[in-house]
Motif scaffolding. Structure first.
Motif, PDB file in Angstrom:
ATOM      1  N   VAL A  19       0.769  -1.165   0.116  1.00 42.91           N
ATOM      2  CA  VAL A  19      -0.154  -0.126  -0.106  1.00 42.91           C
ATOM      3  C   VAL A  19       0.955   1.303  -0.043  1.00 42.91           C
ATOM      4  O   VAL A  19       1.881   1.312   0.762  1.00 42.91           O
ATOM      5  CB  VAL A  19      -0.709  -0.042   1.088  1.00 42.91           C
ATOM      6  CG1 VAL A  19      -1.886   1.008   1.136  1.00 42.91           C
ATOM      7  CG2 VAL A  19      -1.709  -1.173   1.361  1.00 42.91           C
ATOM      8  N   ILE A  21       1.629   4.747   1.159  1.00 45.79           N
ATOM      9  CA  ILE A  21       1.063   5.634   2.268  1.00 45.79           C
ATOM     10  C   ILE A  21       2.230   6.753   2.273  1.00 45.79           C
ATOM     11  O   ILE A  21       2.211   7.291   3.313  1.00 45.79           O
ATOM     12  CB  ILE A  21       0.979   4.711   3.567  1.00 45.79           C
ATOM     13  CG1 ILE A  21       2.696   4.010   3.872  1.00 45.79           C
ATOM     14  CG2 ILE A  21       0.026   3.912   3.782  1.00 45.79           C
ATOM     15  CD1 ILE A  21       2.540   3.683   5.243  1.00 45.79           C
ATOM     16  N   ALA A  83     -12.909   2.411   2.045  1.00 48.01           N
ATOM     17  CA  ALA A  83     -11.735   2.762   1.432  1.00 48.01           C
ATOM     18  C   ALA A  83     -11.526   4.219   1.054  1.00 48.01           C
ATOM     19  O   ALA A  83     -10.652   5.175   1.142  1.00 48.01           O
ATOM     20  CB  ALA A  83     -11.274   1.775   0.495  1.00 48.01           C
ATOM     21  N   GLU A  84     -12.683   4.350   0.004  1.00 49.85           N
ATOM     22  CA  GLU A  84     -12.764   5.663  -0.409  1.00 49.85           C
ATOM     23  C   GLU A  84     -12.913   6.856   0.429  1.00 49.85           C
ATOM     24  O   GLU A  84     -12.297   8.152   0.593  1.00 49.85           O
ATOM     25  CB  GLU A  84     -13.747   5.776  -1.490  1.00 49.85           C
ATOM     26  CG  GLU A  84     -13.485   5.057  -2.807  1.00 49.85           C
ATOM     27  CD  GLU A  84     -14.879   5.049  -3.698  1.00 49.85           C
ATOM     28  OE1 GLU A  84     -15.395   6.163  -3.992  1.00 49.85           O
ATOM     29  OE2 GLU A  84     -15.174   4.052  -4.138  1.00 49.85           O
ATOM     30  N   GLU A  87      -9.599   7.606   1.956  1.00 53.61           N
ATOM     31  CA  GLU A  87      -8.556   8.423   0.987  1.00 53.61           C
ATOM     32  C   GLU A  87      -8.627  10.094   1.507  1.00 53.61           C
ATOM     33  O   GLU A  87      -7.994  10.920   0.925  1.00 53.61           O
ATOM     34  CB  GLU A  87      -9.070   7.886  -0.203  1.00 53.61           C
ATOM     35  CG  GLU A  87      -8.049   7.077  -0.980  1.00 53.61           C
ATOM     36  CD  GLU A  87      -8.309   6.725  -2.512  1.00 53.61           C
ATOM     37  OE1 GLU A  87      -9.960   6.527  -2.883  1.00 53.61           O
ATOM     38  OE2 GLU A  87      -7.432   6.659  -3.235  1.00 53.61           O
ATOM     39  N   ASN A  88     -10.296  10.418   1.729  1.00 54.79           N
ATOM     40  CA  ASN A  88     -10.504  11.838   1.484  1.00 54.79           C
ATOM     41  C   ASN A  88     -10.730  12.313   3.097  1.00 54.79           C
ATOM     42  O   ASN A  88     -11.310  13.689   2.927  1.00 54.79           O
ATOM     43  CB  ASN A  88     -11.679  11.946   0.939  1.00 54.79           C
ATOM     44  CG  ASN A  88     -11.683  11.446  -0.682  1.00 54.79           C
ATOM     45  OD1 ASN A  88     -10.909  12.176  -1.577  1.00 54.79           O
ATOM     46  ND2 ASN A  88     -11.851  10.299  -1.054  1.00 54.79           N
ATOM     47  N   ASP A  90      -9.132  12.609   7.221  1.00 54.06           N
ATOM     48  CA  ASP A  90      -8.245  12.014   7.955  1.00 54.06           C
ATOM     49  C   ASP A  90      -8.958  11.975   9.566  1.00 54.06           C
ATOM     50  O   ASP A  90      -8.214  11.534  10.356  1.00 54.06           O
ATOM     51  CB  ASP A  90      -6.845  12.665   8.075  1.00 54.06           C
ATOM     52  CG  ASP A  90      -7.045  13.973   8.417  1.00 54.06           C
ATOM     53  OD1 ASP A  90      -8.116  14.592   8.851  1.00 54.06           O
ATOM     54  OD2 ASP A  90      -6.134  14.845   8.215  1.00 54.06           O
ATOM     55  N   ASN A 110     -12.136  -3.420   0.975  1.00 54.17           N
ATOM     56  CA  ASN A 110     -12.654  -2.186   0.559  1.00 54.17           C
ATOM     57  C   ASN A 110     -12.716  -1.499   1.877  1.00 54.17           C
ATOM     58  O   ASN A 110     -13.170  -0.523   1.879  1.00 54.17           O
ATOM     59  CB  ASN A 110     -13.768  -2.087  -0.064  1.00 54.17           C
ATOM     60  CG  ASN A 110     -13.686  -2.486  -1.527  1.00 54.17           C
ATOM     61  OD1 ASN A 110     -12.876  -2.104  -2.482  1.00 54.17           O
ATOM     62  ND2 ASN A 110     -14.566  -3.284  -1.881  1.00 54.17           N
ATOM     63  N   LYS A 114      -7.157   0.060   3.888  1.00 51.17           N
ATOM     64  CA  LYS A 114      -6.748  -0.375   2.805  1.00 51.17           C
ATOM     65  C   LYS A 114      -6.052   1.143   2.046  1.00 51.17           C
ATOM     66  O   LYS A 114      -5.081   1.135   1.324  1.00 51.17           O
ATOM     67  CB  LYS A 114      -7.873  -0.730   1.763  1.00 51.17           C
ATOM     68  CG  LYS A 114      -7.348  -1.245   0.623  1.00 51.17           C
ATOM     69  CD  LYS A 114      -7.492  -2.835   0.565  1.00 51.17           C
ATOM     70  CE  LYS A 114      -6.599  -3.589  -0.640  1.00 51.17           C
ATOM     71  NZ  LYS A 114      -7.146  -4.902  -0.600  1.00 51.17           N
ATOM     72  N   LYS A 115      -6.764   2.339   2.375  1.00 52.06           N
ATOM     73  CA  LYS A 115      -6.402   3.568   2.123  1.00 52.06           C
ATOM     74  C   LYS A 115      -6.258   4.784   2.899  1.00 52.06           C
ATOM     75  O   LYS A 115      -6.231   6.088   2.522  1.00 52.06           O
ATOM     76  CB  LYS A 115      -7.666   4.036   0.985  1.00 52.06           C
ATOM     77  CG  LYS A 115      -8.038   2.912  -0.231  1.00 52.06           C
ATOM     78  CD  LYS A 115      -6.656   3.416  -1.312  1.00 52.06           C
ATOM     79  CE  LYS A 115      -7.309   2.736  -2.707  1.00 52.06           C
ATOM     80  NZ  LYS A 115      -6.271   2.631  -3.707  1.00 52.06           N
ATOM     81  N   ARG A 117      -4.954   7.513   5.366  1.00 54.79           N
ATOM     82  CA  ARG A 117      -3.858   8.291   5.709  1.00 54.79           C
ATOM     83  C   ARG A 117      -3.384   8.140   6.585  1.00 54.79           C
ATOM     84  O   ARG A 117      -3.460   8.073   7.545  1.00 54.79           O
ATOM     85  CB  ARG A 117      -4.425   9.668   5.218  1.00 54.79           C
ATOM     86  CG  ARG A 117      -5.243   9.917   4.202  1.00 54.79           C
ATOM     87  CD  ARG A 117      -5.255  11.559   3.849  1.00 54.79           C
ATOM     88  NE  ARG A 117      -6.636  12.030   3.315  1.00 54.79           N
ATOM     89  CZ  ARG A 117      -6.915  13.344   3.263  1.00 54.79           C
ATOM     90  NH1 ARG A 117      -6.145  14.148   4.180  1.00 54.79           N
ATOM     91  NH2 ARG A 117      -8.037  13.716   2.822  1.00 54.79           N
ATOM     92  N   SER A 120      -4.228   9.399  10.492  1.00 53.62           N
ATOM     93  CA  SER A 120      -5.563   9.594  10.458  1.00 53.62           C
ATOM     94  C   SER A 120      -6.001   9.093  12.094  1.00 53.62           C
ATOM     95  O   SER A 120      -5.415   8.300  12.677  1.00 53.62           O
ATOM     96  CB  SER A 120      -6.327   8.611   9.574  1.00 53.62           C
ATOM     97  OG  SER A 120      -6.030   9.238   8.248  1.00 53.62           O
TER      98      SER A 120
END
Lengths: 330, 330, 330, 330
Positions: A19, A21, A83-84, A87-88, A90, A110, A114-115, A117, A120
């Motif tokens: 991943v 990061i 996951a999305e 991503e957006n 924190d 998902n 997985k994503k 930050r 966070s």
């Protein structure tokens, strides 16, 4: 169990190395940058609305798209997966039904991790097994994120009016940032100790609540059969050593108090199924720590029997009705 | 049981016809004429002293002559039997260990009813089976006297400081006269309904108390094993729905509160044997009225097991110690 | 309680002095002189018939005259009261529903002891509190008669076919004479010890039976939910350490065995109310002797809850149905 | 939980693709080719010896090297890890203390599945959570191997004499091959159904056993207090409906039977800790399937309290001693 999780983490280690990061924007504690919210059920929805009301831009998701509509109408951005969201945003709050959902939402294909930050803050308000909270915290730490458990006390009403109590476990340095967000949704935010202790406090409270409720129902029923007026008996208990929340605030006997589920045929309130679930968590943690809980365990079994007898969706104070002789009985 | 008592009363009827009850001096409600007191144990002695302090001339008796000495020194007149007390006082208070003692003191060969004056007020503050209270009331009525049950809540400390709570059952017209006397010994005198309901209220309260205490002990023990600080856990419970008298006023965990038995190695307070006795009464009344009391019944069994394991004379909050792992354990 | 009875006896002493007991015909042990039978309910009637079949002339009574008709048709002489039966027979068997009935029939105004012949043998087959049996024995002895407790195991079927088991308590010298009569009605007559021990053995057996039955129902239900075939599970339990009478002889799961109540929608057999009554006796004797019976006590409460939920008249193995999820459930 | 395992399996899928499983020698059912044995504790050691006695060449391992010495002396080949055993044997038996050990031994970094040969038969005789057995079966299937659960009933004695009972779950076609091996170690090999049902049957049996044992202990104690001779009471129970394995084969009262732990101060036999562990499994499976087990649950709590009171290593029939009044008591 521990071993199982440990193994899973080892697998994570490998997996995590794939991943990317590298782009970890610093999380701003005080500013009202966007907050993620995952799990928009009966509790999650009003909680998320209170965040919106306090001026936090919201990014949310739920496995049931319909649950998202109302929030979307109020200006929240709806995304497809945890996951999305990760991503957006924190700072992310999760409010999910049970341990497996939490595991899926955090560590699934998902999932948040997985994503996520770097840096966070992940706050889980679900009521789950404290050992799962601990494992999520370890997994989050591997990704450079912080996981706090923050289960709530109080129902849909308290969620709507922003009067929930949060019991928070996790690293103490992150409590201030956590509290800042939770204050928008609750009137009481209590720091309990290391990760998992929020869950432990919640489970302990609900176990004692269940014992007190069944005890109050038995006692009131016995007193009534012995010729005591229920209101008078409640008054006597409440000025004596039998006093408890179930006798003085949420009396299970119809006619004793107004505005409680027993005054409304046990509609609304805290369902028997949910209490049975929480007692199952208490039972599991007790078994795992080899702690005897004789009354807690019997309370669990009584709520299980009630679920099997048609009381599943009634308020948990309906145990009074369950114990009382049927009208048509005998 | 009912039949048995009924039969006994039939026998009383005959027997009573031999008793001369023609000279029945009228009982003066307000005046401080002499009051009888029977049963000068740990509770009865300080209660009787408070009557003396309030200016009531006292006539007393006890099967153990030694128990009478202190009171005699303070000016009380000591007689040989309940019958003699009844000959000389038309207001009598009894404070005895259990149902058989009450039956003996009222209906035995040297019992109160053998010589009771017509119109006498008989107040029983013992904690006994409510069905026995009812039978005593019927027997007293046959003799032209009035029987009230008035068990107490509060221990030796409250008895000494005159802060007991009395739960009173009996004919409502006699409550004022009863209250006048009981006010000398307690701060709360509650009318509960017809004869026996005082006992019923007491038994109900103590059953819920026992359930709350064991529940609190289990919950605190579980929380501690899950890593929670006991003081913090108590604080959380007390601001949440788990709150009860045992958690906020009489916490069973050493170190959480001061001035309670758990702070003094469970010395003093309310002994496990006494709690087991009260739970036995709750069990009997529940069996007789066919009322299910699952938690009350298990609480009874746990206090029984504790009596068998050496906890008989410790305060009933020592259930925390009983449930906790032995230091040397495993 | 003990004190109460003691007092009652004192009254008896006086009362008895009025009764003429000078004409005490010697009771013939072996000869088939007439036998008294009091209590012609579902159990008493077939028991009395078996005595008739064995050639014993019968003198009987019951508070419900209708209950006597069938027996009268078969040649029994029906009298109006226990006292009259006692005047005419020196061997009397009583079969009554509960303790108060036994007290009434023996010591009531028209009771057996009012007219009992010196040397009479009084056998009580009711299931009652052993302390009542002891008191009856003392009262009988005062009149020069002998009282034996001889409760039965086995239902109406066993009563009809003469296959009951009798558990007998009382003076050992009278056991032979007692057994002679009981052999007409049962296939097993066991001497248990001093008076009251027959009741104690019966109560102990039924308590363990109730525990085993609920345990079997829970276990079978759990196994079925875990995917086991009920017949196979019963077979495995019965060849292992889980084996008990309820699993191998009276399995509570429909379809596992034939000819048992679970195969007939829990009709017939031993009613839940009766089991609850026997467990109430166990509870009382345990409370009185300060014996912890945690599982026995919970079994009592479960049968009480079942009575309150509409299972009162079903066979006690219907606890399987009570614990199993309702078809329409949740 | 289920979700967690599912996720783990997904990870396995990837991971497994790196493992070379091309050389899968066909497993010979009848021939005495070598058998693997993992877990040489108190039970595993005598079981493995019985395989040796029946002529099977043995390859074994244990985390404690000392446990392997005896077997090595008898000709077994000792290897370093489960993975190595799996490389060299296509029939493997595992006998481990609890679920986490089984997970580690099968799916850990040096676990069986890391090197298992295609077509291997893996038999787990540990007593663990049936849901873990199911997950192990799925993981094994992914590797082309077959997993059967086969927990045992019977202690060290039965293991030594080859008289164990095996309860087997798994695909029916593999039962014959499984039975061939288990027959060397046991006298009873029962097929229970799909994978996990062996565990379920074991757990069900032990739950009913625990209930029967505590019930027998309570009943015997109550009877003794009521004046019954313990041997006589046991005899009466055993010919009546109270009969169970604990009353007729393993009576918990000293002096009633010979050759049982109660005759040897509760030494040997089946330890209280082990029973508490099995009841914990029953509790977990009941919570997961939402099955009410009121007596099973209370039995669990009683054994937990016993562990906390110093009974951990005594035989589980010592519950009689736990319930009985202490000699020095009160």
């Amino acid at each position: 169990m521990a071993a199982l999780f440990r193994r899973s983490q080892n697998l994570f280690k490998k997996w995590n190395s794939y991943v990317d990061i590298s782009f970890a924007p610093s999380r701003s504690m005080a500013s009202k940058t966007q907050v993620g919210f995952i799990g928009l059920g009966n509790m999650g929805r009003p909680m998320a609305m209170n965040l919106l009301k306090h001026g936090y831009p919201l990014i949310a998701t739920d496995i049931f798209p319909d649950s998202c509509k109302e929030l979307q109408g109020l200006g929240a951005q709806i995304l497809d997966s945890p996951a999305e969201v990760a991503e957006n945003a924190d700072r992310i709050i999760t409010m999910l039904p049970s341990s497996p959902n939490v595991i899926e939402v955090y560590t699934g294909p998902n999932g948040i991790l997985k994503k996520v930050r770097k840096g966070s803050l992940l706050i889980d308000s679900s009521t789950i097994d404290p050992s799962v909270s601990k494992e999520m915290a370890v997994a989050a730490e591997k990704m450079g994120a912080v996981f706090m458990d923050a289960p709530v006390s109080g129902g849909v009403g308290a969620a709507t009016s922003g009067k929930l109590t949060f019991m928070v476990g996790g690293v103490e340095e992150e409590f201030a940032a956590t509290k800042e967000l939770l204050n928008c949704m609750g009137s009481n935010v209590v720091y309990c100790g290391q990760v998992g202790t929020g869950q432990s406090a919640k489970i302990c409270n609900n176990m004692l609540l269940a014992i007190g409720m069944i005890g109050t129902a038995e006692t009131m029923n016995l007193g009534i059969r012995l010729g005591l007026d229920p209101k008078l008996l409640a008054k006597i208990l409440n000025m004596s050593s039998g006093r408890c929340w179930s006798s003085d605030t949420y009396n299970p006997v119809p006619g004793v108090m107004e505005g409680v589920p027993s005054a409304k045929n046990y509609q609304g309130g805290f369902g028997t199924t949910l209490m049975a679930k929480d007692l199952g968590l208490a039972q599991n943690t007790a078994s795992n720590t080899k702690t005897p809980i004789p009354l807690g365990s019997l309370a669990h079994q009584i709520y299980r029997m009630m679920c099997a007898r048609g009381y599943a969706s009634k308020d948990f104070s309906s145990v009074f009705q369950f114990l009382r002789e049927e009208e048509s009985g005998q």
